[in-house]
Scaffold this motif. Structure first.
Motif, short mmCIF file in Angstrom:
data_model
loop_
_atom_site.label_atom_id
_atom_site.label_comp_id
_atom_site.label_asym_id
_atom_site.label_seq_id
_atom_site.Cartn_x
_atom_site.Cartn_y
_atom_site.Cartn_z
N ILE A 212 0.90 -1.16 -0.06
CA ILE A 212 -0.13 -0.01 -0.01
C ILE A 212 0.86 1.27 -0.15
O ILE A 212 1.64 1.26 0.66
CB ILE A 212 -1.10 -0.06 1.21
N GLU A 213 0.71 2.10 -1.14
CA GLU A 213 1.47 3.31 -1.10
C GLU A 213 1.00 4.10 -0.40
O GLU A 213 -0.36 4.37 -0.21
CB GLU A 213 1.68 3.92 -2.67
N ILE A 214 1.65 5.01 0.53
CA ILE A 214 1.31 6.12 1.43
C ILE A 214 2.25 7.44 1.14
O ILE A 214 3.35 7.25 1.14
CB ILE A 214 1.55 5.70 2.84
N HIS A 215 1.54 8.55 0.86
CA HIS A 215 2.25 9.70 0.59
C HIS A 215 1.31 10.87 0.96
O HIS A 215 0.24 10.74 1.43
CB HIS A 215 2.18 9.95 -1.09
N ARG A 216 2.17 11.90 1.36
CA ARG A 216 1.54 13.19 1.64
C ARG A 216 0.66 13.37 0.50
O ARG A 216 1.08 13.31 -0.60
CB ARG A 216 2.61 14.32 2.10
#
Length: 82
Positions: free
Chosen positions: A40-44
């Motif tokens: 799962i990609e997590i970015h601001r």
């Protein structure tokens, strides 16, 4: 939008795999810790939006660019087969 109130060290669970914990509160800043599976990609948010813009721009190759690439591939394949 769901709005939740959490105190320091309290968490929010999203599904079975994602947990968000309040790690620190300093003035108007909140530091969050996120536990999630690696896939799962997590970015601001601002980074996520910038990635979307870049991906969109990259997917709009001009016709002339594609024609040049096609000619280069034909030339390369021709040289490899000789």
């Amino acid at each position: 939008m769901l709005v939740l109130t959490r105190k320091l060290k309290e968490a929010i669970q999203i599904g079975d795999d994602i947990e968000i914990t309040v790690l620190a509160i300093q003035g108007d800043q909140v530091k969050l810790g996120i536990n999630a599976p690696k896939h799962i990609e997590i970015h601001r948010k601002e980074i996520y939006l910038a990635i979307q813009v870049e991906n969109s721009a990259a997917s709009h190759a001009s016709k002339s660019s594609l024609e040049r690439l096609n000619e280069q591939l034909k030339h390369w394949k021709g040289g490899k087969q000789s």
